[in-house]
Scaffold this motif. Structure first.
Motif, PDB file in Angstrom:
ATOM      1  N   UNK A 132      47.525  55.723  39.188  1.00 43.00           N
ATOM      2  CA  UNK A 132      47.300  55.212  37.849  1.00 43.00           C
ATOM      3  C   UNK A 132      46.667  56.316  36.996  1.00 43.00           C
ATOM      4  N   UNK A 158      38.186  52.760  37.571  1.00 44.11           N
ATOM      5  CA  UNK A 158      39.541  52.364  37.230  1.00 44.11           C
ATOM      6  C   UNK A 158      40.326  51.861  38.427  1.00 44.11           C
ATOM      7  N   UNK A 159      41.573  51.543  38.168  1.00 44.50           N
ATOM      8  CA  UNK A 159      42.467  51.110  39.244  1.00 44.50           C
ATOM      9  C   UNK A 159      42.846  52.308  40.100  1.00 44.50           C
ATOM     10  N   UNK A 185      43.722  57.292  34.198  1.00 44.50           N
ATOM     11  CA  UNK A 185      42.285  57.025  34.297  1.00 44.50           C
ATOM     12  C   UNK A 185      41.869  55.741  33.580  1.00 44.50           C
ATOM     13  N   UNK A 225      45.342  53.398  43.272  1.00 49.36           N
ATOM     14  CA  UNK A 225      46.454  53.062  44.153  1.00 49.36           C
ATOM     15  C   UNK A 225      46.127  53.518  45.563  1.00 49.36           C
ATOM     16  N   UNK A 271      51.209  43.453  34.214  1.00 47.51           N
ATOM     17  CA  UNK A 271      52.229  44.416  33.828  1.00 47.51           C
ATOM     18  C   UNK A 271      52.787  44.032  32.460  1.00 47.51           C
ATOM     19  N   UNK A 324      57.997  43.353  29.498  1.00 43.70           N
ATOM     20  CA  UNK A 324      58.110  42.260  30.461  1.00 43.70           C
ATOM     21  C   UNK A 324      58.342  40.951  29.699  1.00 43.70           C
ATOM     22  N   UNK A 333      49.917  48.720  32.203  1.00 38.42           N
ATOM     23  CA  UNK A 333      49.215  47.501  32.597  1.00 38.42           C
ATOM     24  C   UNK A 333      48.053  47.231  31.647  1.00 38.42           C
ATOM     25  N   UNK A 390      44.348  45.202  31.851  1.00 44.07           N
ATOM     26  CA  UNK A 390      43.422  44.654  32.823  1.00 44.07           C
ATOM     27  C   UNK A 390      42.179  44.138  32.122  1.00 44.07           C
ATOM     28  N   UNK A 401      50.760  39.943  41.079  1.00 38.58           N
ATOM     29  CA  UNK A 401      49.552  40.435  41.738  1.00 38.58           C
ATOM     30  C   UNK A 401      48.837  39.287  42.439  1.00 38.58           C
ATOM     31  N   UNK A 402      48.188  39.625  43.546  1.00 38.20           N
ATOM     32  CA  UNK A 402      47.293  38.665  44.154  1.00 38.20           C
ATOM     33  C   UNK A 402      46.060  38.465  43.287  1.00 38.20           C
ATOM     34  N   UNK A 403      45.238  37.510  43.674  1.00 35.75           N
ATOM     35  CA  UNK A 403      44.060  37.181  42.859  1.00 35.75           C
ATOM     36  C   UNK A 403      42.903  38.159  43.076  1.00 35.75           C
ATOM     37  N   UNK A 404      43.047  39.029  44.056  1.00 32.81           N
ATOM     38  CA  UNK A 404      41.994  39.989  44.342  1.00 32.81           C
ATOM     39  C   UNK A 404      41.060  39.494  45.432  1.00 32.81           C
ATOM     40  N   UNK A 460      54.922  44.734  41.603  1.00 35.26           N
ATOM     41  CA  UNK A 460      55.388  44.843  40.223  1.00 35.26           C
ATOM     42  C   UNK A 460      54.560  43.990  39.285  1.00 35.26           C
ATOM     43  N   UNK A 461      55.195  42.989  38.671  1.00 33.53           N
ATOM     44  CA  UNK A 461      54.478  42.149  37.722  1.00 33.53           C
ATOM     45  C   UNK A 461      53.654  41.068  38.420  1.00 33.53           C
ATOM     46  N   UNK A 511      40.152  39.268  36.000  1.00 31.16           N
ATOM     47  CA  UNK A 511      41.547  38.898  36.155  1.00 31.16           C
ATOM     48  C   UNK A 511      42.300  39.995  36.902  1.00 31.16           C
ATOM     49  N   UNK A 512      43.459  39.631  37.444  1.00 29.35           N
ATOM     50  CA  UNK A 512      44.326  40.650  38.012  1.00 29.35           C
ATOM     51  C   UNK A 512      45.002  41.423  36.883  1.00 29.35           C
ATOM     52  N   UNK A 513      45.289  42.690  37.104  1.00 31.21           N
ATOM     53  CA  UNK A 513      46.035  43.445  36.091  1.00 31.21           C
ATOM     54  C   UNK A 513      47.355  42.768  35.772  1.00 31.21           C
ATOM     55  N   UNK A 531      43.482  44.448  45.595  1.00 32.21           N
ATOM     56  CA  UNK A 531      44.617  43.648  45.175  1.00 32.21           C
ATOM     57  C   UNK A 531      45.875  44.045  45.940  1.00 32.21           C
ATOM     58  N   UNK A 570      46.212  50.818  31.540  1.00 30.87           N
ATOM     59  CA  UNK A 570      46.521  51.869  32.505  1.00 30.87           C
ATOM     60  C   UNK A 570      48.016  52.172  32.493  1.00 30.87           C
TER      61      UNK A 570
END
Lengths: 107, 112
Positions: free
Chosen positions: A99, B44-45, A101, B47, A46, A55, A36, A38, B102-105, B99-100, A42-44, B95, A87
Motif C-alpha cells: 500500500x 497505515x495498512x 503510506x 500488506x 475498495x 466500484x 481504498x 479507510x 474484507x473481513x471484519x478485522x 478485493x472489495x 471499519x474495514x477498508x 484483516x 490508500x
C-alpha cells in the motif's frame, strides 16, 4: 520490489472542495492500481480498481486516473462523510502488493 | 452474498504465536486469492501476504518472511494466518481481504 509513494500524507479541505491525492510507483505497473477508503473502526473499502474503474455503488464524486507510474485520486466535491484515510495499492500478478503510506483527509 | 468472517480478538504474550481464521462464504472459495493486511495503532495498512486457496501457494511480504504462515482448508472454505515470535509492535488489527470484500478485522494485542 516496487515501491508506492503516496502524497500528501495529510490534507485538510473544506466541504465542496476538490481534493486530489497522488500515488507514484517506482516501476511501470500499467493500470493495476486500487484506491481504498479507510475509516476508524471499519474495514477498508475498495473505491476504485484498475486505476480508474469505480466500484459499483460508490459515489461518482470519486474518480481515479493515470497509468504506468503516476496515478491520481480525486474527490470532486468533498463531503463530511469522506473524512477517512485513503490508500493506493498496486495489484498485478507479481507480489508483493504494498500500500501507499496513506493520506489522512480531514475537514 | 460474499462474506468473510474472522475469528475473535486475541491477547498474547511476547514470543507466542497467534493463528487467525477467515471463513469465506457466498462464492467459490478456490477461485479467488486471499490477502492478509494489518494495521498497527496509528500506522497505515500493511500488506502481509497472499494465498491461493486452489493449491495453497503463498507469497509473503519480506518483513514477515520466516514469521508468517498462511494456510487454507478447502473443506471449510477457511484461510488461516499464523504469526509467530510475537512482539509488542505486532499489536494490530489483522484483516483478510479479497478485493472489495474484507473481513471484519481481528484485534491482536501482544502484551506481557
Amino acid at each position: 520490489d516496487i515501491r508506492m509513494t503516496q502524497s500528501p500524507s495529510s490534507l485538510s479541505a473544506s466541504v465542496g472542495d476538490r481534493v486530489t491525492i497522488t500515488c507514484q510507483a517506482s516501476q511501470d505497473i500499467g493500470n493495476y492500481l486500487n484506491w481504498y477508503q479507510h475509516k476508524p473502526g471499519e474495514a477498508p473499502k475498495l473505491l476504485i480498481y484498475d486505476a480508474s474503474t469505480l466500484v459499483t455503488g460508490v459515489s461518482s464524486r470519486f474518480s481515479g486516473s493515470g497509468s504506468g507510474t503516476d496515478f491520481t485520486f480525486t474527490i470532486s466535491s468533498l463531503q463530511p462523510e469522506d473524512i477517512a484515510t485513503y490508500y493506493c495499492q498496486r495489484y498485478d500478478n507479481v507480489p508483493p502488493y504494498p500500500f501507499g503510506q496513506g493520506t489522512k483527509l480531514d475537514i | 452474498q460474499v462474506q468473510l468472517v474472522q475469528s475473535g480478538a486475541e491477547v498474547k504474550k511476547p514470543g507466542a504465536s497467534v493463528k487467525i481464521s477467515c471463513k469465506a462464504s457466498g462464492y467459490t472459495f478456490t477461485n479467488y486469492f486471499m490477502h492478509w493486511v494489518r494495521q498497527a495503532p496509528g500506522q497505515g495498512l500493511e500488506w502481509m501476504g497472499i494465498i491461493n486457496p486452489r493449491g495453497g501457494s503463498t507469497d509473503y511480504a519480506q518483513q514477515f518472511q520466516g514469521r508468517v504462515t498462511m494456510t487454507r482448508d478447502t473443506a471449510t472454505s477457511t484461510v488461516y494466518m499464523e504469526l509467530s515470535s510475537l512482539r509488542s509492535d505486532d499489536t494490530a488489527i489483522f484483516y483478510c481481504a479479497r478485493g472489495r470484500f474484507w473481513g471484519q478485522g481481528t484485534l491482536v494485542i501482544v502484551s506481557s
